[in-house]
Design a protein around this motif. Structure first.
Motif, PDB file in Angstrom:
ATOM      1  N   GLU A 262     -10.676   4.302  11.688  1.00 21.99           N
ATOM      2  CA  GLU A 262     -10.801   3.079  12.498  1.00 21.99           C
ATOM      3  C   GLU A 262     -10.429   1.848  11.677  1.00 21.99           C
ATOM      4  OE1 GLU A 262     -14.550   0.580  14.255  1.00 21.99           O
ATOM      5  OE2 GLU A 262     -14.573   2.751  14.572  1.00 21.99           O
ATOM      6  N   ARG A 263     -10.886   1.816  10.413  1.00 19.12           N
ATOM      7  CA  ARG A 263     -10.584   0.670   9.545  1.00 19.12           C
ATOM      8  C   ARG A 263      -9.083   0.579   9.257  1.00 19.12           C
ATOM      9  NH1 ARG A 263     -13.790  -1.992   5.942  1.00 19.12           N
ATOM     10  NH2 ARG A 263     -15.349  -1.661   7.571  1.00 19.12           N
ATOM     11  N   ILE A 264      -8.434   1.704   8.995  1.00 21.42           N
ATOM     12  CA  ILE A 264      -6.994   1.709   8.742  1.00 21.42           C
ATOM     13  C   ILE A 264      -6.243   1.212   9.974  1.00 21.42           C
ATOM     14  CG2 ILE A 264      -4.986   3.187   8.316  1.00 21.42           C
ATOM     15  CD1 ILE A 264      -6.841   4.956   6.610  1.00 21.42           C
ATOM     16  N   GLY A 265      -6.647   1.687  11.148  1.00 21.05           N
ATOM     17  CA  GLY A 265      -6.024   1.240  12.384  1.00 21.05           C
ATOM     18  C   GLY A 265      -6.183  -0.256  12.586  1.00 21.05           C
ATOM     19  N   ALA A 266      -7.359  -0.784  12.251  1.00 20.53           N
ATOM     20  CA  ALA A 266      -7.607  -2.216  12.408  1.00 20.53           C
ATOM     21  C   ALA A 266      -6.725  -3.038  11.468  1.00 20.53           C
ATOM     22  CB  ALA A 266      -9.085  -2.518  12.152  1.00 20.53           C
ATOM     23  N   VAL A 267      -6.578  -2.563  10.231  1.00 19.48           N
ATOM     24  CA  VAL A 267      -5.732  -3.271   9.263  1.00 19.48           C
ATOM     25  C   VAL A 267      -4.283  -3.284   9.728  1.00 19.48           C
ATOM     26  CG1 VAL A 267      -4.812  -3.215   6.910  1.00 19.48           C
ATOM     27  CG2 VAL A 267      -7.246  -2.797   7.297  1.00 19.48           C
ATOM     28  N   LEU A 268      -3.779  -2.145  10.201  1.00 18.10           N
ATOM     29  CA  LEU A 268      -2.399  -2.068  10.671  1.00 18.10           C
ATOM     30  C   LEU A 268      -2.186  -2.937  11.910  1.00 18.10           C
ATOM     31  CD1 LEU A 268      -1.686   1.747  10.229  1.00 18.10           C
ATOM     32  CD2 LEU A 268      -0.794  -0.133   8.847  1.00 18.10           C
ATOM     33  N   THR A 269      -3.159  -2.910  12.819  1.00 21.94           N
ATOM     34  CA  THR A 269      -3.047  -3.730  14.031  1.00 21.94           C
ATOM     35  C   THR A 269      -3.018  -5.213  13.683  1.00 21.94           C
ATOM     36  OG1 THR A 269      -4.205  -2.065  15.369  1.00 21.94           O
ATOM     37  CG2 THR A 269      -4.135  -4.314  16.229  1.00 21.94           C
ATOM     38  N   SER A 270      -3.890  -5.629  12.773  1.00 16.65           N
ATOM     39  CA  SER A 270      -3.923  -7.031  12.353  1.00 16.65           C
ATOM     40  C   SER A 270      -2.620  -7.424  11.671  1.00 16.65           C
ATOM     41  CB  SER A 270      -5.099  -7.268  11.396  1.00 16.65           C
ATOM     42  OG  SER A 270      -6.328  -7.023  12.042  1.00 16.65           O
ATOM     43  N   THR A 271      -2.077  -6.524  10.860  1.00 15.30           N
ATOM     44  CA  THR A 271      -0.825  -6.815  10.153  1.00 15.30           C
ATOM     45  C   THR A 271       0.318  -7.003  11.143  1.00 15.30           C
ATOM     46  OG1 THR A 271      -1.542  -5.516   8.233  1.00 15.30           O
ATOM     47  CG2 THR A 271       0.817  -5.959   8.449  1.00 15.30           C
ATOM     48  N   VAL A 272       0.445  -6.085  12.101  1.00 13.70           N
ATOM     49  CA  VAL A 272       1.516  -6.181  13.097  1.00 13.70           C
ATOM     50  C   VAL A 272       1.342  -7.445  13.940  1.00 13.70           C
ATOM     51  CG1 VAL A 272       2.506  -5.107  15.150  1.00 13.70           C
ATOM     52  CG2 VAL A 272       1.909  -3.695  13.177  1.00 13.70           C
ATOM     53  N   THR A 273       0.107  -7.745  14.324  1.00 14.54           N
ATOM     54  CA  THR A 273      -0.162  -8.952  15.113  1.00 14.54           C
ATOM     55  C   THR A 273       0.225 -10.208  14.355  1.00 14.54           C
ATOM     56  OG1 THR A 273      -1.996  -7.872  16.284  1.00 14.54           O
ATOM     57  CG2 THR A 273      -1.941 -10.279  16.310  1.00 14.54           C
ATOM     58  N   TYR A 274      -0.146 -10.258  13.081  1.00 17.75           N
ATOM     59  CA  TYR A 274       0.155 -11.439  12.264  1.00 17.75           C
ATOM     60  C   TYR A 274       1.661 -11.611  12.089  1.00 17.75           C
ATOM     61  CZ  TYR A 274      -0.080 -14.774   8.416  1.00 17.75           C
ATOM     62  OH  TYR A 274       0.075 -15.885   7.629  1.00 17.75           O
ATOM     63  N   LEU A 275       2.376 -10.518  11.801  1.00 24.61           N
ATOM     64  CA  LEU A 275       3.827 -10.604  11.643  1.00 24.61           C
ATOM     65  C   LEU A 275       4.487 -11.027  12.959  1.00 24.61           C
ATOM     66  CD1 LEU A 275       4.571  -7.428   9.474  1.00 24.61           C
ATOM     67  CD2 LEU A 275       4.529  -9.820   8.737  1.00 24.61           C
ATOM     68  N   GLY A 276       3.979 -10.504  14.067  1.00 28.96           N
ATOM     69  CA  GLY A 276       4.511 -10.894  15.362  1.00 28.96           C
ATOM     70  C   GLY A 276       4.324 -12.380  15.632  1.00 28.96           C
ATOM     71  N   ARG A 277       3.181 -12.908  15.234  1.00 23.73           N
ATOM     72  CA  ARG A 277       2.917 -14.342  15.424  1.00 23.73           C
ATOM     73  C   ARG A 277       3.806 -15.191  14.514  1.00 23.73           C
ATOM     74  NH1 ARG A 277      -1.487 -16.101  18.084  1.00 23.73           N
ATOM     75  NH2 ARG A 277      -1.755 -17.866  16.661  1.00 23.73           N
ATOM     76  N   ILE A 278       4.157 -14.669  13.338  1.00 27.03           N
ATOM     77  CA  ILE A 278       5.076 -15.396  12.467  1.00 27.03           C
ATOM     78  C   ILE A 278       6.445 -15.514  13.129  1.00 27.03           C
ATOM     79  CG2 ILE A 278       6.353 -15.289  10.286  1.00 27.03           C
ATOM     80  CD1 ILE A 278       3.900 -14.077   8.992  1.00 27.03           C
ATOM     81  N   PHE A 279       6.958 -14.392  13.653  1.00 28.35           N
ATOM     82  CA  PHE A 279       8.273 -14.407  14.301  1.00 28.35           C
ATOM     83  C   PHE A 279       8.257 -15.245  15.579  1.00 28.35           C
ATOM     84  CE2 PHE A 279       8.936 -10.485  11.773  1.00 28.35           C
ATOM     85  CZ  PHE A 279      10.127 -10.853  11.160  1.00 28.35           C
ATOM     86  N   ALA A 280       7.077 -15.342  16.210  1.00 27.67           N
ATOM     87  CA  ALA A 280       6.963 -16.150  17.428  1.00 27.67           C
ATOM     88  C   ALA A 280       6.748 -17.626  17.109  1.00 27.67           C
ATOM     89  CB  ALA A 280       5.801 -15.628  18.285  1.00 27.67           C
ATOM     90  N   GLY A 281       6.669 -17.956  15.826  1.00 34.02           N
ATOM     91  CA  GLY A 281       6.485 -19.339  15.414  1.00 34.02           C
ATOM     92  C   GLY A 281       5.054 -19.834  15.529  1.00 34.02           C
ATOM     93  N   LYS A 282       4.092 -18.910  15.671  1.00 35.71           N
ATOM     94  CA  LYS A 282       2.688 -19.304  15.820  1.00 35.71           C
ATOM     95  C   LYS A 282       1.924 -19.298  14.497  1.00 35.71           C
ATOM     96  CE  LYS A 282       2.229 -17.761  20.626  1.00 35.71           C
ATOM     97  NZ  LYS A 282       1.450 -16.928  21.575  1.00 35.71           N
ATOM     98  N   GLU A 283       2.536 -18.725  13.457  1.00 36.17           N
ATOM     99  CA  GLU A 283       1.906 -18.696  12.141  1.00 36.17           C
ATOM    100  C   GLU A 283       2.933 -19.127  11.106  1.00 36.17           C
ATOM    101  OE1 GLU A 283      -1.158 -18.222  11.427  1.00 36.17           O
ATOM    102  OE2 GLU A 283      -1.983 -17.333  13.246  1.00 36.17           O
ATOM    103  N   SER A 284       2.442 -19.717  10.022  1.00 37.23           N
ATOM    104  CA  SER A 284       3.330 -20.188   8.962  1.00 37.23           C
ATOM    105  C   SER A 284       3.630 -19.117   7.925  1.00 37.23           C
ATOM    106  CB  SER A 284       2.689 -21.386   8.256  1.00 37.23           C
ATOM    107  OG  SER A 284       1.483 -20.993   7.612  1.00 37.23           O
ATOM    108  N   GLY A 285       2.892 -18.018   7.958  1.00 36.24           N
ATOM    109  CA  GLY A 285       3.065 -16.988   6.943  1.00 36.24           C
ATOM    110  C   GLY A 285       2.288 -17.282   5.680  1.00 36.24           C
ATOM    111  N   ASP A 286       1.361 -18.216   5.766  1.00 35.84           N
ATOM    112  CA  ASP A 286       0.599 -18.637   4.583  1.00 35.84           C
ATOM    113  C   ASP A 286      -0.223 -17.499   3.991  1.00 35.84           C
ATOM    114  OD1 ASP A 286      -0.304 -20.795   2.821  1.00 35.84           O
ATOM    115  OD2 ASP A 286      -2.256 -20.488   3.755  1.00 35.84           O
TER     116      ASP A 286
END
Length: 404
Positions: A262-286
């Protein structure tokens, strides 16, 4: 000068130990599956550069430890080009050379002449080994330490914050966030961090009554002993569960493995979500980090863990526990990055094999060369960006803790 060297060693040594261990497991994944399929292997190296100690086994594979501990590699016989995916002409040349040197049939022991499905499994075994390592480490931690659940009870609402404007009150117990049930403070924090400038819907239990609230996280600059200066989305809550709120339970091996998965799945989901938000211009990648940030985190974790207790034995145990958890997270990250469809990575090789399976011939050399150059450029750009982030904030970790 001595103090500087001590601090440098404090950060560099844990980083090198963790990195070398994880990369060695990654390469061992490739090696073991290749050996199972009868692939001829020239070398398995822990570290790079000149050999410190080495030996050759009965299969003709050289095992060695080199002087530069920055990971390791496995070298299959016949790997001549950088991409390790020769085209039709390259395969014909390699076949002729192998037959000339070792006789007809010898080519069947070479990686490039194995069936596509075997080559794909060998390549995928590296990232798979990283995820398996993370699973083993986290399972061991959950078995040893059990599970301590800290429910998301609001202890402090910052005046003038989005949480205050939304109507949060001290003592509220958060039950759902965006329709998702939450059991721990860290669950709330994770959702908030990945929702900058997006309205977030909360359901709270307020003295037995169900109350719906909406708050929009805003980015704020924070300075952390390990994270350095980072911009993180917050709504202005501090979680402070009551003593009676905490729940602890021992986990048997099956429960621990389930929790680790469950923890591994959560980390991967958060990573994909964060990268998606970067490409969508919603995150700076900080929050993206490179080697400097990882080294800073490894040293910071070691330092803080050692200082948590005055007892040397407890300090050493605390350091070990936190570094094991850190290694699991880094292993997940390395496994994920290697599966990206970039030609110089395992994912790029799998992409080429997918083409070969459909077209029934390898990717043309010119296309591979272009892909390889583009892949290198992408990796170099990502590394420079991550290193720039490291230098700007001088750190890595943003501990979820009880902040939101």
């Amino acid at each position: 000068m001595t103090g500087f060297l001590g601090q440098a060693l404090l950060y560099i040594v844990p980083f090198l130990l963790v990195l070398t261990f994880i990369v060695t497991i990654h390469e061992l994944g490739h090696f073991l599956v290749a050996r199972a399929f009868g692939v001829k292997i020239d070398r398995f190296s822990i570290g790079f550069g000149k050999t410190i100690v080495g030996r050759t086994d009965r299969h003709g594979t050289e095992w060695r430890i080199a002087w530069l501990p920055l990971g390791g590699y496995v070298k299959f016989s016949g790997d001549l080009d950088a991409s390790s995916v020769p085209d039709q002409a390259g395969l014909a040349e390699l076949r002729q050379r192998v037959i000339a040197e070792h006789g007809p049939g010898a080519e069947r022991d070479y990686f490039h002449f194995k069936p596509i499905w075997q080559r794909a499994l060998i390549v995928a075994a590296g990232p798979a080994a990283n995820f398996l390592l993370a699973l083993v480490l986290l399972t061991a931690l959950f078995m040893a330490l059990g599970e301590l659940i800290a429910p998301p009870r609001v202890g402090l609402v910052t005046p003038g914050s989005p949480a205050a404007e939304a109507g949060f009150q001290r003592g509220d117990m958060i039950r759902t966030v965006n329709g998702r049930a939450v059991d721990e403070s860290a669950d709330v924090t994770e959702i908030v961090i990945l929702s900058a400038n997006d309205p977030v819907r909360f359901t709270v239990d307020r003295a037995g009554q169900v109350v719906s609230l909406v708050a929009t996280p805003v980015r704020q600059v924070e300075q952390n002993a390990i994270a350095g200066r980072v911009q993180v989305a917050r709504i202005g809550l501090r979680m402070e569960p009551l003593r009676s709120d905490y729940r602890y339970r021992r986990l048997n091996p099956f429960e621990a493995a389930g929790k680790a998965t469950e923890r591994i799945g959560a980390v991967l989901t958060s990573t994909v979500t964060y990268l998606g938000r970067i490409f969508a211009g919603k995150e700076s990648g900080d929050l993206l980090n490179g080697p400097l940030g990882i080294a800073k985190a490894a040293g910071g974790i070691t330092q803080q863990s050692a200082a948590a207790s005055s007892d040397p034995g407890l300090s050493a145990l605390n350091v070990l526990i936190n570094l094991v958890q850190f290694a699991a997270l880094v292993s997940i990250g390395i496994g994920f990055v290697n599966l990206l469809p970039i030609p110089v990575l395992d994912g790029g090789h799998l992409l080429f094999y997918g083409y070969e399976a459909v077209a029934r011939r390898p990717v043309p050399a010119r296309v591979q060369e272009v892909g390889y150059r583009v892949g290198l450029a992408l990796l170099a750009g990502l590394m420079l960006f991550a290193t720039w982030n490291d230098l700007q904030k001088n750190g890595l970790f943003t501990f979820l803790g009880g902040l939101a």
